[in-house]
Enzyme design. Sequence first.
Site, PDB file in Angstrom:
ATOM      1  N   SER A 153      -9.635 -16.580  -5.285  1.00  0.00           N
ATOM      2  CA  SER A 153      -9.651 -15.687  -4.124  1.00  0.00           C
ATOM      3  C   SER A 153     -11.097 -15.263  -3.889  1.00  0.00           C
ATOM      4  O   SER A 153     -11.913 -15.327  -4.817  1.00  0.00           O
ATOM      5  CB  SER A 153      -8.787 -14.457  -4.434  1.00  0.00           C
ATOM      6  OG  SER A 153      -9.046 -13.435  -3.492  1.00  0.00           O
ATOM      7  N   TYR A 166      -5.958  -7.499  -9.431  1.00  0.00           N
ATOM      8  CA  TYR A 166      -5.935  -8.780  -8.715  1.00  0.00           C
ATOM      9  C   TYR A 166      -7.318  -9.424  -8.753  1.00  0.00           C
ATOM     10  O   TYR A 166      -7.463 -10.599  -9.086  1.00  0.00           O
ATOM     11  CB  TYR A 166      -5.478  -8.553  -7.266  1.00  0.00           C
ATOM     12  CG  TYR A 166      -5.404  -9.814  -6.440  1.00  0.00           C
ATOM     13  CD1 TYR A 166      -4.297 -10.656  -6.527  1.00  0.00           C
ATOM     14  CD2 TYR A 166      -6.434 -10.169  -5.575  1.00  0.00           C
ATOM     15  CE1 TYR A 166      -4.226 -11.821  -5.769  1.00  0.00           C
ATOM     16  CE2 TYR A 166      -6.367 -11.324  -4.807  1.00  0.00           C
ATOM     17  CZ  TYR A 166      -5.262 -12.149  -4.911  1.00  0.00           C
ATOM     18  OH  TYR A 166      -5.188 -13.302  -4.168  1.00  0.00           O
TER      19      TYR A 166
HETATM   20  P1  NDP Z   1       2.999 -15.242  -1.487  1.00  0.00           P
HETATM   21  O1  NDP Z   1       3.189 -13.861  -1.994  1.00  0.00           O
HETATM   22  O2  NDP Z   1       3.405 -15.571  -0.094  1.00  0.00           O
HETATM   23  O3  NDP Z   1       3.662 -16.305  -2.478  1.00  0.00           O
HETATM   24  C1  NDP Z   1       3.462 -16.142  -3.870  1.00  0.00           C
HETATM   25  C2  NDP Z   1       4.334 -17.116  -4.608  1.00  0.00           C
HETATM   26  O4  NDP Z   1       4.237 -16.839  -6.020  1.00  0.00           O
HETATM   27  C3  NDP Z   1       5.801 -16.997  -4.234  1.00  0.00           C
HETATM   28  O5  NDP Z   1       6.379 -18.276  -4.184  1.00  0.00           O
HETATM   29  C4  NDP Z   1       6.373 -16.184  -5.386  1.00  0.00           C
HETATM   30  O6  NDP Z   1       7.745 -16.427  -5.608  1.00  0.00           O
HETATM   31  C5  NDP Z   1       5.556 -16.706  -6.538  1.00  0.00           C
HETATM   32  N1  NDP Z   1       5.600 -15.764  -7.656  1.00  0.00           N
HETATM   33  C6  NDP Z   1       5.206 -14.479  -7.657  1.00  0.00           C
HETATM   34  N2  NDP Z   1       5.496 -13.909  -8.848  1.00  0.00           N
HETATM   35  C7  NDP Z   1       6.080 -14.868  -9.606  1.00  0.00           C
HETATM   36  C8  NDP Z   1       6.620 -14.886 -10.901  1.00  0.00           C
HETATM   37  N3  NDP Z   1       6.659 -13.792 -11.675  1.00  0.00           N
HETATM   38  N4  NDP Z   1       7.140 -16.040 -11.371  1.00  0.00           N
HETATM   39  C9  NDP Z   1       7.158 -17.146 -10.598  1.00  0.00           C
HETATM   40  N5  NDP Z   1       6.674 -17.195  -9.347  1.00  0.00           N
HETATM   41  C10 NDP Z   1       6.144 -16.063  -8.855  1.00  0.00           C
HETATM   42  O7  NDP Z   1       1.442 -15.543  -1.680  1.00  0.00           O
HETATM   43  P2  NDP Z   1       0.477 -16.631  -1.026  1.00  0.00           P
HETATM   44  O8  NDP Z   1       1.221 -17.854  -0.693  1.00  0.00           O
HETATM   45  O9  NDP Z   1      -0.341 -15.946  -0.028  1.00  0.00           O
HETATM   46  O10 NDP Z   1      -0.498 -16.896  -2.277  1.00  0.00           O
HETATM   47  C11 NDP Z   1      -0.534 -18.088  -3.036  1.00  0.00           C
HETATM   48  C12 NDP Z   1      -1.771 -18.024  -3.899  1.00  0.00           C
HETATM   49  O11 NDP Z   1      -2.940 -17.964  -3.074  1.00  0.00           O
HETATM   50  C13 NDP Z   1      -1.828 -16.803  -4.814  1.00  0.00           C
HETATM   51  O12 NDP Z   1      -2.370 -17.171  -6.059  1.00  0.00           O
HETATM   52  C14 NDP Z   1      -2.775 -15.861  -4.089  1.00  0.00           C
HETATM   53  O13 NDP Z   1      -3.419 -14.981  -4.965  1.00  0.00           O
HETATM   54  C15 NDP Z   1      -3.739 -16.859  -3.468  1.00  0.00           C
HETATM   55  N6  NDP Z   1      -4.477 -16.371  -2.301  1.00  0.00           N
HETATM   56  C16 NDP Z   1      -3.846 -16.134  -1.096  1.00  0.00           C
HETATM   57  C17 NDP Z   1      -4.556 -15.723   0.003  1.00  0.00           C
HETATM   58  C18 NDP Z   1      -3.916 -15.439   1.334  1.00  0.00           C
HETATM   59  O14 NDP Z   1      -4.600 -15.009   2.273  1.00  0.00           O
HETATM   60  N7  NDP Z   1      -2.626 -15.676   1.505  1.00  0.00           N
HETATM   61  C19 NDP Z   1      -6.020 -15.522  -0.065  1.00  0.00           C
HETATM   62  C20 NDP Z   1      -6.599 -15.794  -1.363  1.00  0.00           C
HETATM   63  C21 NDP Z   1      -5.830 -16.204  -2.419  1.00  0.00           C
HETATM   64  P3  NDP Z   1       8.880 -15.656  -4.746  1.00  0.00           P
HETATM   65  O15 NDP Z   1       8.765 -16.157  -3.347  1.00  0.00           O
HETATM   66  O16 NDP Z   1      10.131 -16.056  -5.408  1.00  0.00           O
HETATM   67  O17 NDP Z   1       8.566 -14.204  -4.864  1.00  0.00           O
END
Ligand code: NDP
Length: 249
Positions: A153, A166
Amino acid sequence: MHDYHAPSDLLADRIILVTGAGSGIGRVAAKTYAAHGATVILVGRTTSKLESVYDEIEAAGHPKPAIVPLNLEGAVVKDYDELAMVIEENFGRLDGLLHNAGILGSRTPLELYDPETWNQVMQVNVTAPFLLTRALIPLLRQSADASVIFTSSGVGRTAKAYWGAYAVSKFATEGLSQLLADELDDDRHNIRVNALNPGATRTNMRAHAYPAESPGNNPPPEDIMPIYLYLMGRDSQGINGQQLDAQPK
Ligand code: NDP
């Protein structure tokens, strides 16, 4: 990399595991990899979401994926070892690993940051990817050409006020990625490891982090897939230990 055009069979016969495959960026990455020929192992905590990704991939006629429900917050070493065993039995190797799942925690001054939330964020964002990678290295070694992507990130490169656990977890993610890239840079050069910052992307996490922002200002996950494909396919051979951005700066 940002305008990379992947051939439709880029990932044919590749076995790729995606964490957090049920929603957000991970969901789109899993479907995109499948659409380019990969057999995708869908890992996530909400089985119904994984099942709907499975159904979409199957309905599109792409290679049949596998579903592995796993809560990264509670999973222990044995769970990761079992996952590795299942992959070993079914596929004998792993060609791609996208560490995508992550949680935001709270956006609060450090002085007020809840220690329990801190531990949850560290567990899901740092310790789980460590344990998963540790269990899967032997299977990555069985691949002729493996790629590991850690999701970073902007605040994992320059910390900003109130991003708490985070930001610190994403600095640790960068460290994990660099360390592993250096360790695996051996004579075979068959495993590359890179850290990728998606940049502002239209997902639930982004909406929680920036509630006042209009979601339409940010690209949907589909728009950042070129580099996700590039890094998983043969054209990124030799790219190792890098800090990359999915969107042009
Ligand atoms: P979302 O919150 O939309 O999706 C996160 C995903 O991680 C979901 O599928 C969620 O599952 C899963 N997850 C969360 N906790 C757990 C757990 N305990 N066990 C298993 N799976 C888990 O986030 P994004 O798609 O936005 O983010 C994806 C990645 O990109 C992350 O690492 C985030 O930090 C990074 N990121 C995102 C940015 C953005 O602007 N969107 C910017 C910079 C980095 P479920 O749906 O079941 O909750």
